[in-house]
Design an enzyme around this catalytic site. Sequence first.
Site, PDB file in Angstrom:
ATOM      1  N   PHE A  12       0.898  -1.252   0.028  1.00  0.00           N
ATOM      2  CA  PHE A  12      -0.165   0.139   0.012  1.00  0.00           C
ATOM      3  C   PHE A  12       0.735   1.220  -0.085  1.00  0.00           C
ATOM      4  CE2 PHE A  12      -2.187   2.596   3.491  1.00  0.00           C
ATOM      5  CZ  PHE A  12      -2.866   3.562   2.645  1.00  0.00           C
ATOM      6  N   GLY A  38       1.187  -7.292  -0.962  1.00  0.00           N
ATOM      7  CA  GLY A  38       1.301  -6.510  -2.193  1.00  0.00           C
ATOM      8  C   GLY A  38       0.766  -7.122  -3.494  1.00  0.00           C
ATOM      9  N   ILE A  56      12.647 -10.793   1.895  1.00  0.00           N
ATOM     10  CA  ILE A  56      13.463  -9.970   2.547  1.00  0.00           C
ATOM     11  C   ILE A  56      14.269 -10.839   3.536  1.00  0.00           C
ATOM     12  CG2 ILE A  56      12.826  -7.642   2.075  1.00  0.00           C
ATOM     13  CD1 ILE A  56      11.899  -7.643   5.204  1.00  0.00           C
ATOM     14  N   TYR A 147       4.443  -7.054  17.407  1.00  0.00           N
ATOM     15  CA  TYR A 147       4.630  -6.267  15.979  1.00  0.00           C
ATOM     16  C   TYR A 147       5.098  -4.776  16.758  1.00  0.00           C
ATOM     17  CZ  TYR A 147       3.327  -2.732  12.462  1.00  0.00           C
ATOM     18  OH  TYR A 147       3.272  -1.547  11.744  1.00  0.00           O
ATOM     19  N   ARG A 215      -8.235   6.820  16.635  1.00  0.00           N
ATOM     20  CA  ARG A 215      -6.816   6.670  15.849  1.00  0.00           C
ATOM     21  C   ARG A 215      -6.451   7.866  15.225  1.00  0.00           C
ATOM     22  NH1 ARG A 215      -6.975   2.464  18.527  1.00  0.00           N
ATOM     23  NH2 ARG A 215      -6.350   0.560  17.591  1.00  0.00           N
TER      24      ARG A 215
HETATM   25  P1  NAD Z   1       1.324  -3.793   3.349  1.00  0.00           P
HETATM   26  O1  NAD Z   1       1.008  -4.955   3.863  1.00  0.00           O
HETATM   27  O2  NAD Z   1       0.575  -3.236   2.138  1.00  0.00           O
HETATM   28  O3  NAD Z   1       2.845  -3.443   2.843  1.00  0.00           O
HETATM   29  C1  NAD Z   1       3.717  -4.157   3.193  1.00  0.00           C
HETATM   30  C2  NAD Z   1       4.543  -5.063   2.002  1.00  0.00           C
HETATM   31  O4  NAD Z   1       5.440  -5.824   2.570  1.00  0.00           O
HETATM   32  C3  NAD Z   1       3.448  -6.046   1.266  1.00  0.00           C
HETATM   33  O5  NAD Z   1       3.362  -5.409   0.069  1.00  0.00           O
HETATM   34  C4  NAD Z   1       3.825  -7.030   1.676  1.00  0.00           C
HETATM   35  O6  NAD Z   1       3.793  -8.197   0.621  1.00  0.00           O
HETATM   36  C5  NAD Z   1       5.452  -7.067   1.692  1.00  0.00           C
HETATM   37  N1  NAD Z   1       6.133  -8.136   2.572  1.00  0.00           N
HETATM   38  C6  NAD Z   1       5.492  -8.644   3.650  1.00  0.00           C
HETATM   39  N2  NAD Z   1       6.487  -9.719   4.273  1.00  0.00           N
HETATM   40  C7  NAD Z   1       7.448  -9.690   3.364  1.00  0.00           C
HETATM   41  C8  NAD Z   1       8.790 -10.406   3.270  1.00  0.00           C
HETATM   42  N3  NAD Z   1       8.977 -11.339   4.108  1.00  0.00           N
HETATM   43  N4  NAD Z   1       9.494  -9.828   2.154  1.00  0.00           N
HETATM   44  C9  NAD Z   1       9.201  -8.928   1.195  1.00  0.00           C
HETATM   45  N5  NAD Z   1       8.156  -8.402   1.182  1.00  0.00           N
HETATM   46  C10 NAD Z   1       7.148  -8.700   2.114  1.00  0.00           C
HETATM   47  O7  NAD Z   1       1.338  -2.466   4.335  1.00  0.00           O
HETATM   48  P2  NAD Z   1       1.452  -1.013   4.617  1.00  0.00           P
HETATM   49  O8  NAD Z   1       0.368  -0.406   5.231  1.00  0.00           O
HETATM   50  O9  NAD Z   1       1.749  -0.537   3.191  1.00  0.00           O
HETATM   51  O10 NAD Z   1       2.794  -1.002   5.365  1.00  0.00           O
HETATM   52  C11 NAD Z   1       4.097  -0.605   4.918  1.00  0.00           C
HETATM   53  C12 NAD Z   1       5.124  -0.239   6.283  1.00  0.00           C
HETATM   54  O11 NAD Z   1       4.492   0.890   7.023  1.00  0.00           O
HETATM   55  C13 NAD Z   1       5.020  -1.532   7.177  1.00  0.00           C
HETATM   56  O12 NAD Z   1       6.336  -1.764   7.674  1.00  0.00           O
HETATM   57  C14 NAD Z   1       3.944  -1.270   8.485  1.00  0.00           C
HETATM   58  O13 NAD Z   1       4.416  -1.954   9.461  1.00  0.00           O
HETATM   59  C15 NAD Z   1       4.401   0.302   8.353  1.00  0.00           C
HETATM   60  N6  NAD Z   1       3.181   0.830   9.070  1.00  0.00           N
HETATM   61  C16 NAD Z   1       2.098   0.938   8.422  1.00  0.00           C
HETATM   62  C17 NAD Z   1       0.683   1.595   9.053  1.00  0.00           C
HETATM   63  C18 NAD Z   1      -0.534   1.689   8.284  1.00  0.00           C
HETATM   64  O14 NAD Z   1      -1.488   2.359   8.758  1.00  0.00           O
HETATM   65  N7  NAD Z   1      -0.507   1.238   7.195  1.00  0.00           N
HETATM   66  C19 NAD Z   1       1.227   2.223  10.148  1.00  0.00           C
HETATM   67  C20 NAD Z   1       2.570   2.256  10.664  1.00  0.00           C
HETATM   68  C21 NAD Z   1       3.415   1.309  10.262  1.00  0.00           C
HETATM   69  C1  UD1 Z   2      -2.524  -0.029  12.160  1.00  0.00           C
HETATM   70  C2  UD1 Z   2      -1.568  -0.747  11.160  1.00  0.00           C
HETATM   71  C3  UD1 Z   2      -0.334  -0.902  11.804  1.00  0.00           C
HETATM   72  C4  UD1 Z   2       0.165   0.022  12.295  1.00  0.00           C
HETATM   73  C5  UD1 Z   2      -0.720   0.857  13.216  1.00  0.00           C
HETATM   74  C6  UD1 Z   2       0.090   2.410  13.705  1.00  0.00           C
HETATM   75  C7  UD1 Z   2      -2.602  -2.099   9.609  1.00  0.00           C
HETATM   76  C8  UD1 Z   2      -3.131  -3.341   9.202  1.00  0.00           C
HETATM   77  N1  UD1 Z   2      -2.365  -1.897  10.739  1.00  0.00           N
HETATM   78  O1  UD1 Z   2      -2.732  -0.983  13.305  1.00  0.00           O
HETATM   79  O2  UD1 Z   2       0.527  -1.503  10.643  1.00  0.00           O
HETATM   80  O3  UD1 Z   2       1.839   0.167  12.897  1.00  0.00           O
HETATM   81  O4  UD1 Z   2      -1.936   1.182  12.639  1.00  0.00           O
HETATM   82  O5  UD1 Z   2      -1.211   3.157  14.600  1.00  0.00           O
HETATM   83  O6  UD1 Z   2      -2.432  -1.437   8.632  1.00  0.00           O
HETATM   84  N2  UD1 Z   2     -11.032  -3.061  13.620  1.00  0.00           N
HETATM   85  C9  UD1 Z   2     -12.396  -3.667  13.661  1.00  0.00           C
HETATM   86  N3  UD1 Z   2     -12.798  -4.331  12.476  1.00  0.00           N
HETATM   87  C10 UD1 Z   2     -11.927  -4.772  11.536  1.00  0.00           C
HETATM   88  C11 UD1 Z   2     -10.632  -4.562  11.718  1.00  0.00           C
HETATM   89  C12 UD1 Z   2     -10.063  -3.564  12.683  1.00  0.00           C
HETATM   90  O7  UD1 Z   2     -13.156  -3.092  14.531  1.00  0.00           O
HETATM   91  O8  UD1 Z   2     -12.531  -5.651  10.906  1.00  0.00           O
HETATM   92  C13 UD1 Z   2     -10.582  -2.209  14.743  1.00  0.00           C
HETATM   93  C14 UD1 Z   2      -9.272  -2.631  15.384  1.00  0.00           C
HETATM   94  O9  UD1 Z   2      -9.805  -3.449  16.424  1.00  0.00           O
HETATM   95  C15 UD1 Z   2      -8.505  -1.364  15.793  1.00  0.00           C
HETATM   96  C16 UD1 Z   2      -9.030  -0.395  14.772  1.00  0.00           C
HETATM   97  O10 UD1 Z   2      -9.987  -1.030  14.056  1.00  0.00           O
HETATM   98  O11 UD1 Z   2      -9.254  -0.896  17.212  1.00  0.00           O
HETATM   99  C17 UD1 Z   2      -7.970  -0.112  13.932  1.00  0.00           C
HETATM  100  O12 UD1 Z   2      -7.370  -1.555  13.388  1.00  0.00           O
HETATM  101  P1  UD1 Z   2      -6.418  -1.684  12.191  1.00  0.00           P
HETATM  102  O13 UD1 Z   2      -6.768  -0.834  11.091  1.00  0.00           O
HETATM  103  O14 UD1 Z   2      -5.797  -3.171  12.296  1.00  0.00           O
HETATM  104  O15 UD1 Z   2      -5.188  -0.731  12.826  1.00  0.00           O
HETATM  105  P2  UD1 Z   2      -4.120  -0.783  13.930  1.00  0.00           P
HETATM  106  O16 UD1 Z   2      -4.348  -2.057  14.933  1.00  0.00           O
HETATM  107  O17 UD1 Z   2      -4.561   0.491  14.770  1.00  0.00           O
END
Ligand code: NAD
Ligand code: UD1
Length: 311
Positions: A12, A38, A56, A147, A215
């Site tokens: 993403f 992805g 990785i 995590y 959030r």
């Molecule tokens: P995402 O799952 O879309 O992206 C992570 C990507 O890593 C995916 O495309 C997945 O296929 C790839 N991946 C997983 N395991 C792998 C492996 N072993 N080798 C190679 N690729 C692998 O999630 P995202 O939301 O784009 O998150 C990107 C980064 O940001 C992550 O490190 C996540 O922990 C961090 N992050 C995301 C959020 C959020 O709200 N989306 C918040 C805090 C931190």
């Molecule tokens: C998310 C991110 C994580 C990041 C963190 C930083 C994802 C998948 N997770 O975690 O990578 O590090 O923010 O703040 O991108 N919920 C429901 N129903 C559902 C799914 C979720 O009620 O079907 C609730 C969860 O219980 C939680 C909230 O929605 O209270 C947010 O959940 P989620 O989107 O998984 O995010 P985080 O756990 O905050």
Amino acid sequence: MAKYLVTGGAGFIGSNLVEELVKSKENSVVVIDDLSMGLKSNLPDSKQVTFFQHTITDFKFMKTLLLKEKFDYIVLLAAIASVADSVERPFETHLVNQEANINILETIRKNNLPIKKLYFASSAAVYGDGLELPKRESGAVAPLTQYAVDKFATEREVINFGRLYGIPTVCGRFFNVFGPKQNPASPYSGVLSIIMDKLNSGDQFTLFGDGSQTRDFIYVKDVVNAISGLLHTPEALHDVYNIANGKQTSLMQVISMLEDATGKKLNYELGEPRQGDIKDSVADVSKIEALGFMTHTPLDEGLASYVASVQ
Ligand code: NAD
Ligand code: UD1
């Protein structure tokens, strides 16, 4: 000419970043992604992008790649991004979320690779459920899940490898990111992508808890700008920055905003709160704002752009 490595670049946030990077014809980008979450189709069809479907956690493969390519900028985004998944699979997620990243740092250190900057994606999850709101970089951390432990440990390693061995590094703690290309396919996907999917299909959404959890939702374009800013701002060095909007919104509020934006009603049931779930989250964003490049798309505007991208 700048050479980038983006791990997790088909995901993403990664694919939104790659899309931005290739806008400059000077940039070339190598993406490593095992496609566990992805999609290859997320990546722009561009000669500037080279894609490897690979994990990785293959240390040898990563070492060979790093030695061969001599990247200018490295962006570490690959991870199993779900907090809940790490509660189910603590060891597997640890290998990806921490060990694989240390291998990259160690390869850079041992071979004196001349990188310009390495960015690591940490998370708001490191703060846990501390009472202090808004959450500040200098405040307490209380990682509640594997995590969060892995994110905090890796963040410290990235900063310390930087300080101890003279490698330019920086970390960002993303709060809850949303926007185009977030994959809703897993029960562990980001909540707004699941809600959007259910609004479109009419299927039932399960709200874990009572919806009063809060959030700090940030639009992905602001996150891409922040990563880019941190990579190219020399004083952002060996340090960590909150990457957020600085606004606290409950799940119930955001559901209602998405209902307004789509003109659809969400069909939902209540479920038990998730283990390790954080109750309240909102960031103090003054540290990153002081660097001068941070953008803050208002939540309603970000949601409107997101809705337009999926309908
Ligand atoms: P995402 O799952 O879309 O992206 C992570 C990507 O890593 C995916 O495309 C997945 O296929 C790839 N991946 C997983 N395991 C792998 C492996 N072993 N080798 C190679 N690729 C692998 O999630 P995202 O939301 O784009 O998150 C990107 C980064 O940001 C992550 O490190 C996540 O922990 C961090 N992050 C995301 C959020 C959020 O709200 N989306 C918040 C805090 C931190
Ligand atoms: C998310 C991110 C994580 C990041 C963190 C930083 C994802 C998948 N997770 O975690 O990578 O590090 O923010 O703040 O991108 N919920 C429901 N129903 C559902 C799914 C979720 O009620 O079907 C609730 C969860 O219980 C939680 C909230 O929605 O209270 C947010 O959940 P989620 O989107 O998984 O995010 P985080 O756990 O905050």
